[in-house]
Design an enzyme around this catalytic site. Structure first.
Site, PDB file in Angstrom:
ATOM      1  N   HIS A 362       1.173  -1.228  -0.101  1.00  0.00           N
ATOM      2  CA  HIS A 362      -0.015  -0.090  -0.238  1.00  0.00           C
ATOM      3  C   HIS A 362       0.554   1.402   0.084  1.00  0.00           C
ATOM      4  O   HIS A 362       0.780   2.371  -0.128  1.00  0.00           O
ATOM      5  CB  HIS A 362      -1.197   0.289   1.079  1.00  0.00           C
ATOM      6  N   LYS A 552      -8.199  14.261   4.596  1.00  0.00           N
ATOM      7  CA  LYS A 552      -6.753  13.333   4.462  1.00  0.00           C
ATOM      8  C   LYS A 552      -6.398  13.800   6.092  1.00  0.00           C
ATOM      9  O   LYS A 552      -6.306  14.732   6.385  1.00  0.00           O
ATOM     10  CB  LYS A 552      -5.807  13.093   3.082  1.00  0.00           C
ATOM     11  N   ARG A 553      -5.502  12.315   5.684  1.00  0.00           N
ATOM     12  CA  ARG A 553      -3.561  12.667   6.896  1.00  0.00           C
ATOM     13  C   ARG A 553      -3.312  13.767   6.572  1.00  0.00           C
ATOM     14  O   ARG A 553      -3.028  13.893   5.159  1.00  0.00           O
ATOM     15  CB  ARG A 553      -2.841  11.598   7.515  1.00  0.00           C
ATOM     16  N   LYS A 558       1.693  14.864   0.432  1.00  0.00           N
ATOM     17  CA  LYS A 558       0.245  15.333   0.599  1.00  0.00           C
ATOM     18  C   LYS A 558       0.220  16.296  -0.005  1.00  0.00           C
ATOM     19  O   LYS A 558      -1.287  17.071  -0.065  1.00  0.00           O
ATOM     20  CB  LYS A 558      -0.989  14.544   1.771  1.00  0.00           C
ATOM     21  N   THR A 660      -8.103   6.996  -1.926  1.00  0.00           N
ATOM     22  CA  THR A 660     -10.412   6.272  -2.379  1.00  0.00           C
ATOM     23  C   THR A 660     -11.022   7.896  -1.924  1.00  0.00           C
ATOM     24  O   THR A 660     -11.537   7.323  -2.478  1.00  0.00           O
ATOM     25  CB  THR A 660      -9.839   5.003  -1.381  1.00  0.00           C
ATOM     26  N   LYS A 664     -14.126   8.846  -3.538  1.00  0.00           N
ATOM     27  CA  LYS A 664     -15.356   9.061  -2.831  1.00  0.00           C
ATOM     28  C   LYS A 664     -15.835  10.510  -2.940  1.00  0.00           C
ATOM     29  O   LYS A 664     -17.019  10.806  -3.593  1.00  0.00           O
ATOM     30  CB  LYS A 664     -15.269   9.200  -1.541  1.00  0.00           C
TER      31      LYS A 664
HETATM   32  C1  GLS Z   1      -2.550   3.382   1.671  1.00  0.00           C
HETATM   33  C2  GLS Z   1      -2.230   4.522   1.017  1.00  0.00           C
HETATM   34  O1  GLS Z   1      -0.826   5.839   1.179  1.00  0.00           O
HETATM   35  C3  GLS Z   1      -3.454   5.962   0.265  1.00  0.00           C
HETATM   36  O2  GLS Z   1      -2.634   5.660  -1.154  1.00  0.00           O
HETATM   37  C4  GLS Z   1      -3.852   4.085  -0.382  1.00  0.00           C
HETATM   38  O3  GLS Z   1      -5.128   5.223  -1.053  1.00  0.00           O
HETATM   39  C5  GLS Z   1      -4.613   3.076   0.707  1.00  0.00           C
HETATM   40  C6  GLS Z   1      -5.371   2.161   0.225  1.00  0.00           C
HETATM   41  O4  GLS Z   1      -4.581   1.467  -0.399  1.00  0.00           O
HETATM   42  O5  GLS Z   1      -3.453   2.909   1.815  1.00  0.00           O
HETATM   43  N1  GLS Z   1      -0.617   3.235   2.289  1.00  0.00           N
HETATM   44  C7  GLS Z   1      -1.372   3.459   4.001  1.00  0.00           C
HETATM   45  O6  GLS Z   1       0.165   2.721   4.355  1.00  0.00           O
HETATM   46  N2  GLS Z   1      -2.108   4.048   4.608  1.00  0.00           N
HETATM   47  C8  GLS Z   1      -2.796   4.625   3.265  1.00  0.00           C
HETATM   48  O7  GLS Z   1      -4.246   5.049   3.367  1.00  0.00           O
END
Ligand code: GLS
Length: 817
Positions: A362, A552-553, A558, A660, A664
């Protein structure tokens, strides 16, 4: 004999009476005065009962079909609230509204009483929850397995502009959704040593001696698929002390000592780790990972043995998906069980392992690719370290055979890094799996070409892509009733389980009446959000402004900072020219910073400082407002996303694996302003280049720019607006009493090379924002683009994603009706 009529699990007639009965019997409360939390709980128990009946029926059908099942192992799940999700998926909304009204409540108010289950950090955990919903809906036999943390991700408060963290004791008032299975406890071992012995046949074997034990108690949370006929579950483990079960320690008189060890054991499931700085040194985290894995594998093997076949058929019955490297110790644990406990030969056991596991990566952020010091791992899990070393030894023989004499390659690929003596969990996951996937096309390409090219060469075909998806039930049907009603009125309800059907909306983009209705739905959502912001922060925002949202975080990659630079520049332009032809805007930013992430916390402080200044300035009052939304979480996202018109997805290209949130927003008709990163690229292809605002360096250009030695100073010197914005931030314009507050942010940018290339993308970002303004000033054209966004998002359903996993990775057929 005629088949008996299917039982009606929903039983709406008795709902009101059931609610009252539960308030009395389970909660032990009076019905008067009518307290919303009590009635929320009563309703929840009434729903739970109906759900359990349906779940039992589903499980029976699994056993009947003897089908292969998938086990989705994840250290994080982020379900948010359950009540409305259950009610919508079970089709009980009207009945519940009525029952609530009869009792003097609105269903929406009761739903607000529920606390989010925040057992995840962000996208990764939320993805796992979307996949649960889709597996249940698409009838893919599977279960989620995770940990029932007592404390989820911290609660964020903003105090004097700064983030403060509070413990998230989400189950303090109990949770009707968690079903404790006290009767199915497993023992999980830690520490001790690996002991060699010779069995009666003279074979050298190993066993785990002198270990400490902790009990794992399964707690189930039910997941109804849409339509309510198929209910699956996630099984979350809670740690309990073995002391409480064997009284030996107590009997020996060491009461306090025994209590101490009880506390130590129960700590395992106490708290979710925020995705902070390196957690690799943290022994408790390693123990959490093994705790999840050991208990889950015991459960899987118990179920497998119950259903009959031997271990050679295990991979035909069981698929295990590793959600990131976090549960990768499962590879060593399954080997240990097969070799040490089931007495299979190594090669046979290894073949079973590889056919069983698959691994989803991820992130490419190097700090998130987990490695554990071998001596720490060996102390906590002595036998596992031996097994990993043996897997590594055999694997390196394979590498050597393919590339004789290439010691460098062996060192790079080794599972245990020979230089640092750290165990590279991603390498173990790749070697121990039959498939490895990234989560968006670009990300999967980067994995193959940049991060793991030598593994890709060694194992052609092992690396693959499954672009993420989101569940349309929670993220459109449930979160956005106004738009859902409008869509269903035009194209019928089938889009909820077949999202490609949204394409039928495309021609309606040309229909002025439909556009008007579309705008009305958006406006209703904007008003709902404005009420929420007023309630939470006392601040009024105007629904007739452009809602520009980044939630988002908080992370440097980001680039919330780039968003701030746009805000400051817009502020400067408006002050210089009060008649500037741009639409009035409300910029909403929300997100949690990891507690130890200095820079991210400072960026929050910068946002709150800019907000204070801008919002207090009469010169721009009706034209620009800035809001920081505290405590961004799933239930807040459900209010924010449907109201957004502009979705900011502006990470440095190559760094956001997928995203994601981007999906949305677009599904809810927001237009994206974004970089060519993660799934933004595929979203652009789906919605059309003319319906999205793309800017900035591509991933390849980012790489080349960094390689050439980027000089932010030159860029700033050449751009007067950028220089002005940075100067204001740097000299304390927004924090006059603390002028140096943001010096560290500027230092990062100007003295340490601007790793995230904020200054490099600044001008392109502003130009994209100019295009946003121009289009927004033409409401008909904007609305048509908004409709085209929603209409083209079918691909991003998590139903599509789990069906891809089922076909290409798990080799599982969905069950029939
Ligand atoms: C993450 C990625 O940073 C995101 O881009 C991704 O959409 C998500 C789900 O696949 O996974 N990886 C991570 O460690 N946290 C995330 O949100």
């Amino acid at each position: 004999m005629a088949k008996p009529a299917a039982p009606d699990f929903h039983q709406l007639e008795s709902l009101g009476e059931d609610i009252k009965r539960y308030v009395l019997s389970i909660l032990g409360n009076d019905l008067y005065p009518p307290d919303p939390f009590r009635y929320y709980s009563g309703l929840a128990y009434a729903i739970r009962e109906r759900l359990i009946r349906m779940w039992l029926a589903t499980q029976a059908s699994y056993y009947d079909s003897m089908s292969k099942r998938v086990y989705y192992l994840s250290m994080e799940f982020l379900p948010g609230r359950f009540l409305m999700n259950y009610i919508t998926n079970m089709g009980m909304e009207d009945g519940c509204r009525q029952a609530a009204a009869d009792l003097g409540f609105s269903l929406d108010d009761l739903a607000e009483e529920e606390r989010d289950a925040g057992l995840g950090n962000g996208g990764l955990g939320r993805l796992a929850s979307c996949y649960m919903d889709s597996m249940a809906t698409q009838r893919i036999p599977g279960y989620g397995y995770g940990i029932l943390y007592d404390y989820g991700l911290f609660h964020q408060r903003i105090v004097n502009g700064w983030q403060e963290e509070e413990a998230d004791n989400w189950r303090r008032h109990g949770s009707p959704w968690v079903i404790d299975r006290v009767e199915h406890l497993y023992e999980v071992k830690f520490y001790g040593r690996s002991e060699a012995y010779t069995d009666p046949q003279g074979v050298l074997r190993y066993r785990w001696a002198e270990a400490d034990t902790v009990m794992a108690m399964p707690c189930d949370i039910l997941i109804p698929g849409h339509g309510g006929k198929h209910v699956t579950n996630m099984r979350l483990w809670a740690a309990a002390s073995s002391t409480g079960f064997s009284l030996r320690d107590f009997n020996q008189g060491d009461f306090l000592g025994a209590m101490q060890s009880k506390i130590h054991s129960e700590n395992i499931s106490k708290v979710l780790y925020p995705n902070d700085e390196p957690i690799q040194g943290k022994e408790l985290r390693l123990r959490q990972q093994y705790f999840l894995v050991a208990a889950t594998l015991r459960d899987i093997i118990r179920r497998h043995k119950k259903s009959g076949p031997g271990f050679d058929e295990f991979p035909d019955q069981v698929a295990i998906q590793l959600n990131d490297t976090h549960p990768t110790i499962a590879v060593a644990e399954l080997m240990r069980i097969l070799v040490d406990e089931e007495f299979l030969g190594w090669d046979e056991a290894w073949a079973i392992c590889r056919r069983t596991f698959a691994y989803t990566n991820h992130t490419v952020l190097p700090e998130a690719l987990e490695t554990w010091p071998a001596d720490l791992l060996g102390r906590v899990l002595p036998r596992h370290l031996e097994i990993i070393a043996e897997i590594d030894r055999r694997f390196l023989l394979e590498v050597a055979a393919a590339h004789p004499g290439d010691q460098g390659r062996q060192n790079r690929l080794a599972i245990i890094d020979p230089a640092s003596r750290r165990v590279r969990m991603a390498h173990l996951a790749i070697v121990g799996s039959h498939k490895v996937n990234g989560v968006a096309r670009l990300h999967s390409d980067i994995l193959r070409e940049k991060v793991f090219p030598e593994f890709d060469a060694l194992y052609p075909g092992k690396f693959t892509n499954v672009t993420n998806g989101i569940t349309p039930r929670r993220w459109l049907l449930q979160a956005n009733p106004a738009l859902s009603r409008l869509i269903t009125a035009r194209i019928g309800p089938d889009w909820t389980t077949d999202l490609d059907r949204l394409a039928e909306l495309l021609p309606l983009a040309e229909d002025p009446d439909f556009r008007k209705d579309w705008r009305a739905a958006k406006r209703e959502n904007k008003k709902r959000l404005a009420r929420y912001v007023l309630r939470k922060s006392g601040m009024g925002i105007n629904p007739d402004t452009l809602f520009d949202v980044q939630v988002k975080r908080m992370h440097e990659y980001k680039r919330q900072f780039l968003n701030v630079l746009h805000v400051v520049t817009l502020y400067n332009r408006l002050r210089r020219d009060p008649h500037l032809a741009v639409p009035p805007r409300t910029v909403l930013i929300g997100g949690k910073a990891a507690p130890g992430y200095f820079m991210a916390k400072r960026i929050i402080r910068l946002i709150t400082a800019v907000a204070e200044t801008v919002n207090a300035d009469d010169a721009v009052r009706s034209r620009l407002r800035v809001v920081f939304l505290p405590n961004y979480c799933v239930s807040q996202a459900e209010k924010v996303i449907p109201a957004a018109e502009l979705s900011q997805q502006i990470s440095t290209a190559g760094m956001e694996a997928s995203g994601t949130g981007n999906m949305k927003f677009a599904l809810n008709g927001a237009l994206t302003i974004g970089t060519l990163d993660g799934a933004n690229i595929e979203i652009m292809e789906a919605v059309g280049r003319e319906n999205i605002f793309i800017f900035g360096l591509t991933a390849k250009e980012v790489e080349a720019t960094r390689a050439a030695g980027y000089d932010p100073g030159r860029r700033v010197a050449a751009d007067a607006e950028l220089a002005e914005a940075l100067d204001m931030i740097g000299r304390g314009y927004f924090t006059p009493s603390e002028p140096d507050l943001f010096a560290p942010i500027l230092d990062n940018l100007l003295r340490h090379g601007d790793y995230y290339l904020v200054t490099a993308d600044y001008r392109a970002c502003l130009e994209a924002q100019d295009a946003v303004n121009a289009l927004y000033l033409d409401p008909e054209a904007w609305t048509a683009a908004s409709i085209r966004n929603t209409a083209n998002m079918g691909f991003f359903s998590s139903d599509r994603a789990v069906l891809e996993y089922a076909k290409n990775i798990w080799n599982i057929e969905p069950l029939g009706e």
